[in-house]
Scaffold this motif. Structure first.
Motif, PDB file in Angstrom:
ATOM      1  N   ALA A   1       0.831  -1.205   0.000  1.00 11.94           N
ATOM      2  CA  ALA A   1       0.000   0.000   0.000  1.00 11.94           C
ATOM      3  C   ALA A   1       0.869   1.260   0.000  1.00 11.94           C
ATOM      4  CB  ALA A   1      -0.933   0.003   1.214  1.00 11.94           C
ATOM      5  N   LEU A   2       1.985   1.211   0.723  1.00  7.13           N
ATOM      6  CA  LEU A   2       2.901   2.350   0.727  1.00  7.13           C
ATOM      7  C   LEU A   2       3.514   2.549  -0.653  1.00  7.13           C
ATOM      8  CD1 LEU A   2       4.399   4.548   2.298  1.00  7.13           C
ATOM      9  CD2 LEU A   2       6.109   2.833   2.927  1.00  7.13           C
ATOM     10  N   TRP A   3       3.868   1.458  -1.313  1.00  5.50           N
ATOM     11  CA  TRP A   3       4.401   1.531  -2.681  1.00  5.50           C
ATOM     12  C   TRP A   3       3.386   2.210  -3.603  1.00  5.50           C
ATOM     13  CZ3 TRP A   3       2.591  -0.795  -7.210  1.00  5.50           C
ATOM     14  CH2 TRP A   3       3.486  -0.812  -8.292  1.00  5.50           C
ATOM     15  N   CYS A   4       2.131   1.787  -3.509  1.00  7.53           N
ATOM     16  CA  CYS A   4       1.079   2.396  -4.327  1.00  7.53           C
ATOM     17  C   CYS A   4       0.936   3.890  -4.005  1.00  7.53           C
ATOM     18  CB  CYS A   4      -0.256   1.690  -4.090  1.00  7.53           C
ATOM     19  SG  CYS A   4      -0.308  -0.025  -4.643  1.00  7.53           S
ATOM     20  N   GLY A   5       0.979   4.217  -2.718  1.00  9.39           N
ATOM     21  CA  GLY A   5       0.814   5.606  -2.331  1.00  9.39           C
ATOM     22  C   GLY A   5       1.925   6.497  -2.841  1.00  9.39           C
ATOM     23  N   VAL A   6       3.155   6.023  -2.785  1.00 10.29           N
ATOM     24  CA  VAL A   6       4.285   6.823  -3.269  1.00 10.29           C
ATOM     25  C   VAL A   6       4.158   7.079  -4.768  1.00 10.29           C
ATOM     26  CG1 VAL A   6       6.786   6.806  -3.636  1.00 10.29           C
ATOM     27  CG2 VAL A   6       5.849   6.110  -1.428  1.00 10.29           C
ATOM     28  N   LEU A   7       3.793   6.061  -5.525  1.00 10.20           N
ATOM     29  CA  LEU A   7       3.676   6.240  -6.969  1.00 10.20           C
ATOM     30  C   LEU A   7       2.517   7.167  -7.322  1.00 10.20           C
ATOM     31  CD1 LEU A   7       4.401   2.640  -8.313  1.00 10.20           C
ATOM     32  CD2 LEU A   7       5.961   4.557  -8.031  1.00 10.20           C
ATOM     33  N   LEU A   8       1.404   7.045  -6.598  1.00 10.33           N
ATOM     34  CA  LEU A   8       0.290   7.964  -6.840  1.00 10.33           C
ATOM     35  C   LEU A   8       0.677   9.403  -6.512  1.00 10.33           C
ATOM     36  CD1 LEU A   8      -2.710   5.869  -5.465  1.00 10.33           C
ATOM     37  CD2 LEU A   8      -2.362   6.563  -7.839  1.00 10.33           C
ATOM     38  N   TRP A   9       1.405   9.579  -5.450  1.00 11.03           N
ATOM     39  CA  TRP A   9       1.812  10.931  -5.051  1.00 11.03           C
ATOM     40  C   TRP A   9       2.797  11.531  -6.060  1.00 11.03           C
ATOM     41  CZ3 TRP A   9       0.424  14.492  -1.497  1.00 11.03           C
ATOM     42  CH2 TRP A   9       1.300  15.557  -1.293  1.00 11.03           C
TER      43      TRP A   9
ATOM     44  N   VAL B   1      -5.365  -3.273   8.914  1.00 12.19           N
ATOM     45  CA  VAL B   1      -4.649  -4.503   9.292  1.00 12.19           C
ATOM     46  C   VAL B   1      -4.581  -4.655  10.806  1.00 12.19           C
ATOM     47  CG1 VAL B   1      -3.293  -4.517   7.160  1.00 12.19           C
ATOM     48  CG2 VAL B   1      -2.346  -3.427   9.211  1.00 12.19           C
ATOM     49  N   MET B   2      -4.591  -3.537  11.522  1.00 13.50           N
ATOM     50  CA  MET B   2      -4.596  -3.636  12.980  1.00 13.50           C
ATOM     51  C   MET B   2      -6.010  -3.849  13.515  1.00 13.50           C
ATOM     52  SD  MET B   2      -1.735  -0.867  14.252  1.00 13.50           S
ATOM     53  CE  MET B   2      -2.508   0.537  13.448  1.00 13.50           C
ATOM     54  N   GLY B   3      -6.994  -3.147  12.942  1.00 14.61           N
ATOM     55  CA  GLY B   3      -8.359  -3.277  13.428  1.00 14.61           C
ATOM     56  C   GLY B   3      -8.941  -4.660  13.186  1.00 14.61           C
ATOM     57  N   THR B   4      -8.522  -5.327  12.128  1.00 16.61           N
ATOM     58  CA  THR B   4      -9.004  -6.691  11.871  1.00 16.61           C
ATOM     59  C   THR B   4      -8.177  -7.741  12.612  1.00 16.61           C
ATOM     60  OG1 THR B   4      -7.609  -6.781   9.888  1.00 16.61           O
ATOM     61  CG2 THR B   4      -9.899  -6.068   9.594  1.00 16.61           C
ATOM     62  N   ALA B   5      -7.206  -7.307  13.395  1.00 15.77           N
ATOM     63  CA  ALA B   5      -6.346  -8.190  14.197  1.00 15.77           C
ATOM     64  C   ALA B   5      -5.483  -9.108  13.334  1.00 15.77           C
ATOM     65  CB  ALA B   5      -7.178  -9.017  15.190  1.00 15.77           C
ATOM     66  N   ASN B   6      -5.108  -8.613  12.136  1.00 18.20           N
ATOM     67  CA  ASN B   6      -4.218  -9.392  11.284  1.00 18.20           C
ATOM     68  C   ASN B   6      -2.747  -9.032  11.478  1.00 18.20           C
ATOM     69  OD1 ASN B   6      -5.613 -11.278   9.221  1.00 18.20           O
ATOM     70  ND2 ASN B   6      -6.939  -9.467   9.247  1.00 18.20           N
TER      71      ASN B   6
ATOM     72  N   VAL C   1      -2.024   9.324  -0.196  1.00 16.07           N
ATOM     73  CA  VAL C   1      -1.869   9.464   1.256  1.00 16.07           C
ATOM     74  C   VAL C   1      -2.877   8.586   1.996  1.00 16.07           C
ATOM     75  CG1 VAL C   1      -2.014  11.081   3.174  1.00 16.07           C
ATOM     76  CG2 VAL C   1      -0.942  11.802   1.028  1.00 16.07           C
ATOM     77  N   VAL C   2      -4.123   8.578   1.509  1.00 18.69           N
ATOM     78  CA  VAL C   2      -5.199   7.899   2.226  1.00 18.69           C
ATOM     79  C   VAL C   2      -5.036   6.386   2.171  1.00 18.69           C
ATOM     80  CG1 VAL C   2      -7.690   7.447   2.220  1.00 18.69           C
ATOM     81  CG2 VAL C   2      -6.829   9.794   1.964  1.00 18.69           C
ATOM     82  N   TYR C   3      -4.692   5.855   1.015  1.00 13.06           N
ATOM     83  CA  TYR C   3      -4.680   4.399   0.857  1.00 13.06           C
ATOM     84  C   TYR C   3      -3.723   3.695   1.831  1.00 13.06           C
ATOM     85  CZ  TYR C   3      -4.237  -0.189  -1.308  1.00 13.06           C
ATOM     86  OH  TYR C   3      -4.187  -1.540  -1.523  1.00 13.06           O
ATOM     87  N   PRO C   4      -2.464   4.085   1.933  1.00 13.85           N
ATOM     88  CA  PRO C   4      -1.607   3.384   2.902  1.00 13.85           C
ATOM     89  C   PRO C   4      -2.007   3.624   4.350  1.00 13.85           C
ATOM     90  CG  PRO C   4      -0.403   5.177   1.855  1.00 13.85           C
ATOM     91  CD  PRO C   4      -1.686   5.034   1.112  1.00 13.85           C
ATOM     92  N   LEU C   5      -2.512   4.818   4.671  1.00  9.62           N
ATOM     93  CA  LEU C   5      -2.916   5.085   6.050  1.00  9.62           C
ATOM     94  C   LEU C   5      -4.121   4.230   6.442  1.00  9.62           C
ATOM     95  CD1 LEU C   5      -2.533   8.972   6.339  1.00  9.62           C
ATOM     96  CD2 LEU C   5      -1.051   7.189   7.287  1.00  9.62           C
TER      97      LEU C   5
END
Length: 351
Positions: free
Chosen positions: A186-194, A217-222, A207-211
């Motif tokens: 997701a961070l990779w996608c965000g950097v390229l979009l930015w 991933v934390m809220g679903t306990a994964n 910015v929104v997608y990786p955040l």
């Protein structure tokens, strides 16, 4: 046609990558990643121990983002269900979509972006191998985590085993939590979009997608918070190593191309030598002197050819230039073919 010249280098435009070579490469890398996650399951006791160790480190650092988010997603279905869909699908949809977009619209940056993603993925696979980690949802219930994907499994295609479809949970490694490549990709996608989006909406999505993915991933306990941090660190390391990986790939390609070119030049010449020898032996009336070269076309040695080019265009015995007219000598004026020299004297004895 997108501009493919590397900025600031003045180099010629780079050739557009071919999709029929890129697609198998990407599929191969993803297959290796998936197979590695599957094969390297790790010992369950070790994985649980590593998960509890991460919790202890977070407690020591006064970090506890997982519990409140997990309780919120469990209590509010309008948050938990979309979060489960986000976790189970976007990781496999947005990443290839961004890769295709870069391939088509930002060709000059595609190879670097693809190499960055693949390098980071292989680093993450090393992390899964060396540090199998039990995610929060698989810990004992006494630790206060609820597996939201199992809790809301009636709303999706997944069951109670990660994001795998029902009945296929055994085909995934559920202890590949450290690092979180959901966050990394997701961070990779965000950097390229930015960097290359070009619009405010694209930059905002970058910015929104990786955040949001990190929260999901934390809220679903994964994943733990430190899993997300490790995923970002892996992407940073992959970004630093990508130029070196491309350099090694270029050198390997140049070496392989040179070897193929050398083989293609040498291979066709090898059968010619026997053919020349056969022609020299098979040519009728061909006589060679040891140490002289033989002409493949006639079987006559180079030294045995007459250097004289007369008015009749004769070059050597038995040879004529195409469309040459034969010279007819009168019977009374036939040329002297005796071995006497031009002065009419007897030939010098051979000593």
């Amino acid at each position: 046609m997108p501009h493919t010249e590397t900025p600031g280098t003045g180099a010629a435009p780079a050739a557009r990558p071919r999709w029929w070579t890129e697609l198998p490469l990407i599929v191969l890398v993803y297959a290796c990643y998936s197979a590695g996650r599957l094969l390297v399951g790790g010992d369950v006791a070790d994985a649980v121990g590593h998960g509890l160790a991460i919790l202890r480190v977070e407690q020591a650092l006064h970090l506890n983002a997982e519990h409140p988010l997990n309780r919120l997603f469990t209590r509010e279905p309008w948050l938990g269900i979309p979060a489960d869909f986000w976790y189970a699908s976007l990781h496999y949809l947005v990443t290839p979509a961004i890769l295709v977009w870069i391939f088509r619209s930002r060709t000059a940056h595609y190879r670097a972006a693809r190499t960055w993603l693949m390098t980071s993925t292989f680093i993450g696979l090393i992390g899964f191998t060396l540090l199998p980690t039990c995610p929060p949802r698989l810990l004992d219930a006494g630790h206060g985590f609820v597996d939201t994907m199992a809790h809301y499994s009636a709303y999706g295609w997944w069951g109670g085993e990660a994001s795998a479809p029902r009945g296929l949970g055994g085909m995934t490694n559920q202890y590949a939590a450290m690092p979180s490549l959901h966050v990394g990709w997701a961070l990779w996608c965000g950097v390229l979009l930015w960097r290359y989006g070009g619009t405010r909406a694209a930059k905002a999505a970058g910015v929104v997608y990786p955040l949001v993915t990190t929260v999901v991933v934390m809220g679903t306990a994964n994943h733990y918070l430190l899993d997300a941090v490790a995923g970002a660190a892996v992407m940073g390391l992959g970004l630093l190593l990508a130029p070196r990986v491309m350099g090694c790939a270029d050198r390997a390609k140049a070496w392989f191309t040179a070897r193929v070119a050398l083989a293609s030049r040498v291979a066709p010449d090898a059968p010619d030598a026997p053919d020349a020898a056969v022609a020299a032996v098979a040519a009728p009336g061909a006589h060679t002197v040891p140490g002289t070269a033989v002409t493949p076309a006639t079987g006559v040695s180079a030294d045995a050819k007459s250097p004289n080019v007369s008015g009749g265009c004769q070059t050597s015995a038995g040879e004529r230039i195409p469309r040459q007219r034969e010279q007819r000598f009168p019977a009374a004026a036939e040329p002297d073919t005796s071995p006497a020299d031009a002065g009419g004297g007897a030939p010098a004895p051979v000593r």
